[in-house]
Design a protein around this motif. Structure first.
Motif, PDB file in Angstrom:
ATOM      1  N   ALA A 171       0.820  -1.212   0.000  1.00 27.79           N
ATOM      2  CA  ALA A 171       0.000   0.000   0.000  1.00 27.79           C
ATOM      3  C   ALA A 171       0.854   1.262   0.000  1.00 27.79           C
ATOM      4  O   ALA A 171       0.480   2.282   0.566  1.00 27.79           O
TER       5      ALA A 171
ATOM      6  N   ASP B  27       0.681   4.739   2.126  1.00 24.83           N
ATOM      7  CA  ASP B  27      -0.637   5.049   2.687  1.00 24.83           C
ATOM      8  C   ASP B  27      -0.843   4.265   3.990  1.00 24.83           C
ATOM      9  O   ASP B  27      -1.079   3.071   3.994  1.00 24.83           O
ATOM     10  N   GLU B  28      -0.732   4.978   5.095  1.00 22.61           N
ATOM     11  CA  GLU B  28      -0.848   4.362   6.424  1.00 22.61           C
ATOM     12  C   GLU B  28      -2.237   3.797   6.674  1.00 22.61           C
ATOM     13  O   GLU B  28      -2.387   2.765   7.322  1.00 22.61           O
ATOM     14  N   ASN B  29      -3.276   4.419   6.172  1.00 24.14           N
ATOM     15  CA  ASN B  29      -4.649   3.929   6.366  1.00 24.14           C
ATOM     16  C   ASN B  29      -4.860   2.573   5.671  1.00 24.14           C
ATOM     17  O   ASN B  29      -5.496   1.688   6.233  1.00 24.14           O
ATOM     18  N   LYS B  30      -4.344   2.435   4.466  1.00 23.98           N
ATOM     19  CA  LYS B  30      -4.482   1.163   3.748  1.00 23.98           C
ATOM     20  C   LYS B  30      -3.714   0.054   4.467  1.00 23.98           C
ATOM     21  O   LYS B  30      -4.192  -1.061   4.601  1.00 23.98           O
ATOM     22  N   ARG B  31      -2.482   0.377   4.907  1.00 23.73           N
ATOM     23  CA  ARG B  31      -1.700  -0.629   5.631  1.00 23.73           C
ATOM     24  C   ARG B  31      -2.384  -1.036   6.934  1.00 23.73           C
ATOM     25  O   ARG B  31      -2.399  -2.201   7.305  1.00 23.73           O
ATOM     26  N   SER B  32      -2.954  -0.107   7.604  1.00 27.07           N
ATOM     27  CA  SER B  32      -3.664  -0.396   8.852  1.00 27.07           C
ATOM     28  C   SER B  32      -4.882  -1.286   8.582  1.00 27.07           C
ATOM     29  O   SER B  32      -5.146  -2.224   9.336  1.00 27.07           O
ATOM     30  N   MET B  33      -5.603  -1.003   7.526  1.00 26.65           N
ATOM     31  CA  MET B  33      -6.776  -1.799   7.158  1.00 26.65           C
ATOM     32  C   MET B  33      -6.363  -3.211   6.772  1.00 26.65           C
ATOM     33  O   MET B  33      -7.005  -4.191   7.181  1.00 26.65           O
ATOM     34  N   LEU B  34      -5.280  -3.366   5.985  1.00 22.92           N
ATOM     35  CA  LEU B  34      -4.779  -4.685   5.618  1.00 22.92           C
ATOM     36  C   LEU B  34      -4.330  -5.468   6.863  1.00 22.92           C
ATOM     37  O   LEU B  34      -4.581  -6.664   6.978  1.00 22.92           O
TER      38      LEU B  34
ATOM     39  N   THR C 200      -7.384  -6.683   8.753  1.00 28.07           N
ATOM     40  CA  THR C 200      -8.002  -7.783   8.025  1.00 28.07           C
ATOM     41  C   THR C 200      -7.205  -9.078   8.222  1.00 28.07           C
ATOM     42  O   THR C 200      -7.783 -10.143   8.464  1.00 28.07           O
TER      43      THR C 200
END
Length: 153
Positions: free
Chosen positions: A4, A7-14, A17
């Motif tokens: 990601a 992008d810290e938000n995408k990494r956090s979401m991954l 999950t």
């Protein structure tokens, strides 16, 4: 490899999950193993008497098939019987099925008599205390304390 990009938000979401998915998988595996531990039959399988005089196959549906080599040729005779298992008391009660025995006598064409057949299976038609230690099964007769040792095939 950067996941990601920056992008810290995408990494956090991954990451969330992945941890939720692996946690659910661990819980499902634990439930499966615990269910199998408490509901499975510890005696299920094929067992061979330590002196080679008898083979026994214990199935999960209350059926035990005892192979007695003395009665027949080298192959032996498969005698189908019923059993009931008490895991708390660690006992197994094996009893003959009259209809099955009669069918076996008829199918032999007079080769076996009722007395011979019952005499051959008599040692296993009783209630035993059982003990399973790795690949060894010990059946101890409750009345007289005689033991039969089996090795898992």
């Amino acid at each position: 490899m950067i996941i990601a990009k920056n992008d810290e938000n995408k990494r956090s979401m991954l990451w969330k999950t992945a941890t939720i998915g692996s946690s659910v998988l661990i819980v499902l595996i634990a439930v499966y193993l615990l269910t199998k531990l408490f509901t499975s039959n510890p005696l299920e399988g094929s067992w061979e008497d330590e002196d080679g005089s008898m083979d026994m196959t214990i199935k999960k549906n209350g059926i035990v098939i005892v192979n007695i080599p003395e009665l027949g040729s080298d192959i032996g005779v498969d005698v189908r019987m019923n059993y009931s298992l008490d895991k708390e008391e660690k006992t197994i009660s094996i009893h003959s099925d009259e209809k099955e025995m009669e069918d076996l006598i008829e199918a032999s064409g007079g080769k076996y008599t009722k007395e011979e057949l019952y005499q051959a299976v008599d040692p296993v038609i009783t209630t035993f205390n059982y003990s399973v230690d790795r690949s060894y099964l010990t059946l101890t007769e409750r009345e007289y304390g005689e033991q039969m040792m089996f090795l898992k095939k």
